[in-house]
Write an enzyme that holds these catalytic residues in place. Structure first.
Site, mmCIF file in Angstrom:
data_model
loop_
_atom_site.group_PDB
_atom_site.id
_atom_site.type_symbol
_atom_site.label_atom_id
_atom_site.label_comp_id
_atom_site.label_asym_id
_atom_site.label_seq_id
_atom_site.Cartn_x
_atom_site.Cartn_y
_atom_site.Cartn_z
ATOM 1 N N GLY A 282 31.519 3.130 9.860
ATOM 2 C CA GLY A 282 32.475 2.028 9.912
ATOM 3 C C GLY A 282 33.919 2.496 10.007
ATOM 4 O O GLY A 282 34.673 2.057 10.884
ATOM 5 N N LYS A 283 34.322 3.403 9.123
ATOM 6 C CA LYS A 283 35.693 3.910 9.184
ATOM 7 C C LYS A 283 35.899 4.762 10.420
ATOM 8 O O LYS A 283 36.981 4.764 11.033
ATOM 9 C CB LYS A 283 36.014 4.716 7.926
ATOM 10 C CG LYS A 283 36.093 3.886 6.659
ATOM 11 C CD LYS A 283 36.577 4.751 5.508
ATOM 12 C CE LYS A 283 36.478 4.000 4.187
ATOM 13 N NZ LYS A 283 35.069 3.786 3.786
ATOM 14 N N GLU B 181 29.001 14.426 9.728
ATOM 15 C CA GLU B 181 28.110 13.778 8.753
ATOM 16 C C GLU B 181 27.009 14.759 8.367
ATOM 17 O O GLU B 181 26.464 15.463 9.224
ATOM 18 C CB GLU B 181 27.511 12.504 9.348
ATOM 19 C CG GLU B 181 26.354 11.898 8.582
ATOM 20 C CD GLU B 181 26.672 11.617 7.116
ATOM 21 O OE1 GLU B 181 25.803 11.879 6.266
ATOM 22 O OE2 GLU B 181 27.789 11.146 6.819
ATOM 23 N N ALA C 175 31.351 10.967 7.681
ATOM 24 C CA ALA C 175 31.534 9.801 8.544
ATOM 25 C C ALA C 175 30.438 8.758 8.448
ATOM 26 O O ALA C 175 30.652 7.611 8.841
ATOM 27 C CB ALA C 175 31.669 10.248 10.006
ATOM 28 N N GLY C 176 29.228 9.107 7.982
ATOM 29 C CA GLY C 176 28.149 8.143 8.006
ATOM 30 C C GLY C 176 28.364 6.976 7.051
ATOM 31 O O GLY C 176 28.932 7.161 5.978
ATOM 32 N N PRO C 177 27.974 5.766 7.416
ATOM 33 C CA PRO C 177 27.292 5.399 8.651
ATOM 34 C C PRO C 177 28.206 5.056 9.820
ATOM 35 O O PRO C 177 27.734 4.691 10.885
ATOM 36 C CB PRO C 177 26.475 4.166 8.244
ATOM 37 C CG PRO C 177 27.305 3.540 7.180
ATOM 38 C CD PRO C 177 27.968 4.656 6.436
ATOM 39 N N ASP D 133 27.586 20.180 6.844
ATOM 40 C CA ASP D 133 28.058 20.040 5.470
ATOM 41 C C ASP D 133 29.576 20.046 5.473
ATOM 42 O O ASP D 133 30.207 21.022 5.900
ATOM 43 C CB ASP D 133 27.517 21.196 4.627
ATOM 44 C CG ASP D 133 27.773 21.023 3.137
ATOM 45 O OD1 ASP D 133 28.761 20.335 2.772
ATOM 46 O OD2 ASP D 133 26.994 21.571 2.331
ATOM 47 N N CYS E 261 34.896 4.782 -3.178
ATOM 48 C CA CYS E 261 34.575 3.397 -3.497
ATOM 49 C C CYS E 261 34.219 3.308 -4.969
ATOM 50 O O CYS E 261 33.214 2.736 -5.349
ATOM 51 C CB CYS E 261 33.425 2.921 -2.640
ATOM 52 S SG CYS E 261 33.101 1.178 -2.874
#
Length: 534
Positions: A344-345, A364, A340-342, A392, A463
């Site tokens: 936004g999603k 995260e 999840a970090g940082p 993890d 990405c």
């Protein structure tokens, strides 16, 4: 294991660096549009020097800039750009994390900050092109130059060939910078080399360095400032996704363009129409939650400051919206953002979950990034956030088998889809990174599929368009299982795109989705949707 770095504001703009979480930050966000207007500023004189209104009238001006940086030939904006390059080179820092606090500390604001941003980010993006040009202007190999001198030469070359700075100003100001930072002897070298650079127009330089390359791909990589291995990987990714490999030049050019700032209006928390009431904010092309900011600081908007809106690439928004819209069988109550970090999603999913009575768990691996996730989720209603935790992601499927209805895996990757936002990353990645990353991606995807219940949905997101990180990883994991089926991702994405844009969005003929900067104006996000079956 960390492959991404954090944004101070926890926004999600796909830089491709940091922990398991969402790609940190908009990277080149502050240099949006500066190429258009930074050099027409009435606050910079004809020599490209800083000139405030008081200084233009000949009055004494107080400044927060250190006295050594106010000496003749040390324009604060150019000095800031130089110091960013040195920090990036010397300590593996990321420019988008170094430059903003440096500008604040030195009191460099407005158009002067824009000038410094374009100078630093543009030089970093086009470093490969400039090194090839400088190699033709020197009588020694580049690796025999002191690194600070080479950085000064790169800065001067960018001003001469890519910024509307007069030649005499670009040369004299860079020579002054070199004299102040590297000494009088090196300043003479900088003066001689930049005068050689200035004698030849950019197009002629590109023709010459292209002729130096051993083959057409290497020539394109050099002129468009990408490592050859990345250019080759992107060409293969185009072909592997059913596109014309001849699009490679357009893709590489798009990587060299400063991206526009994209805002996300988190559903139920911020109204896109309210944000678009500002004439600097306009609806984006595809996602109904996305808006483009023409100029200004995103933090100037209250909705951004308090987390009801944020800075997030439109491609990043589309893949999160697609997960939430993907059809599933059975209940729809528990969602998981595995990396999840940082945040936004996670914030976008949390806002959607709140509207639908679902609850989100945000996981995260890095503790400091977990804190960024908590900050990103601050505006999401508490009842929609079940937990924000550190762990993890590869262990979640074993520890919590079959308990989630929707799982987002935004896997750590090379970040080749966000080179325009992270200007230095193309020079740091190597093909050797792939073995470690693809192994991690396989482990995380297997865990995500174990964590989702039969009938539930997993979104595998990177990405990066690199085939080894996208199609190959998914194929390898799915091949080993008999409890997974693919969902038509293009159909789902079309369903979340603005109605007026659905016919125009080009999502290819495959069952997954690959977005492209030169086609969609987004980062090169990959999305595969998978359903766990009994």
């Amino acid at each position: 294991m960390s492959t991404r770095s954090d944004r101070p504001d926890g926004s999600d703009g796909h830089s491709g660096h940091g922990g398991h979480g969402g790609h940190g930050g908009h990277g080149g966000a502050q240099d949006r549009g500066r190429r258009r207007d930074a050099h027409h500023d009435e606050r910079r004189d004809p020599r490209g020097r800083q000139r405030g209104a008081a200084r233009a009238r000949g009055e004494q001006v107080r400044s927060n800039v250190a006295p050594s940086e106010r000496r003749k030939g040390t324009d604060p904006a150019r000095t800031a750009a130089f110091d960013v390059l040195r920090e990036v080179e010397g300590s593996d820092a990321y420019a988008n994390l170094v430059l903003p606090p440096l500008l604040r500390e030195r009191g460099i604001r407005g158009r002067d900050a824009g000038f410094a941003t374009e100078l630093a980010y543009g030089t970093l993006r086009l470093r490969g092109r400039y090194d090839a040009i400088l190699a033709r202007c020197l009588d020694r190999p580049l690796d025999r130059l002191d690194p600070p001198v080479l950085d000064a030469l790169r800065l001067g070359t960018h001003q001469l060939l890519a910024m509307r700075v007069p030649q005499h100003a670009a040369v004299s100001e860079t020579v002054g910078l070199a004299r102040a930072r590297t000494g009088a002897g090196s300043a003479q070298l900088v003066n001689a080399v930049l005068r050689r650079v200035a004698r030849t127009p950019l197009d002629d330089w590109l023709a010459q360095v292209g002729q130096d390359a051993p083959d057409p791909l290497a020539a394109l990589a050099t002129t468009q400032s990408h490592p050859v291995w990345i250019a080759r990987a992107l060409r293969d990714a185009l072909a592997g996704n059913g596109r014309d490999p001849g699009e490679l030049e357009a893709l590489l050019r798009a990587d060299n363009d400063a991206p526009r700032v994209t805002l996300v209006a988190r559903p139920g928390l911020a109204d896109p129409d309210d944000l678009a009431a500002d004439d600097r904010v306009h609806p984006a092309r595809w996602a109904p939650t996305a808006l483009l900011l023409d100029t200004g600081d995103p933090a100037a908007y209250g909705a951004v400051r308090d987390g009801r809106a944020g800075v997030q690439d439109e491609g990043s928004q589309l893949v999160a919206l697609a997960l939430a819209a993907a059809p599933l069988d059975g209940p729809d109550a528990r969602w998981l953002d595995l990396c999840a970090g940082p945040g936004g999603k996670a914030a976008l999913l949390g806002a959607l979950a709140a509207q639908r009575g679902a609850r989100l768990v945000a996981n995260e691996v890095q503790p400091h990034r977990t804190r960024l996730v908590e900050k990103a989720l601050a505006a999401v209603p508490a009842e929609a956030v079940e937990a924000v935790r550190t762990g993890d992601g590869r262990a979640v499927g074993q520890d919590e088998p079959g308990v989630y209805d929707r799982v987002l895996l935004d896997a750590p990757c090379t970040g080749l889809g966000a080179l325009r936002r992270r200007p230095e990353s193309r020079w740091r990645r190597t093909p050797a990174d792939l073995a470690t990353l693809t192994g991690l991606q396989r482990g995380l995807l297997a865990s995500a599929l174990d964590a989702v219940r039969p009938g539930g949905v997993v979104a595998y997101v990177t990405c990066s368009p690199h085939l080894a990180e996208t199609q190959v990883v998914v194929d390898d994991v799915v091949r080993r299982r008999d409890d997974v089926e693919r969902i038509d991702a293009p159909e789902v994405v079309r369903g979340v795109v603005r109605p007026e844009a659905r016919e125009a969005v080009d999502l290819g003929e495959r069952g997954d989705v690959q977005l492209w900067p030169h086609v969609h104006g987004t980062d090169a996000m990959h999305l595969t949707l998978l359903r766990r079956v009994s």
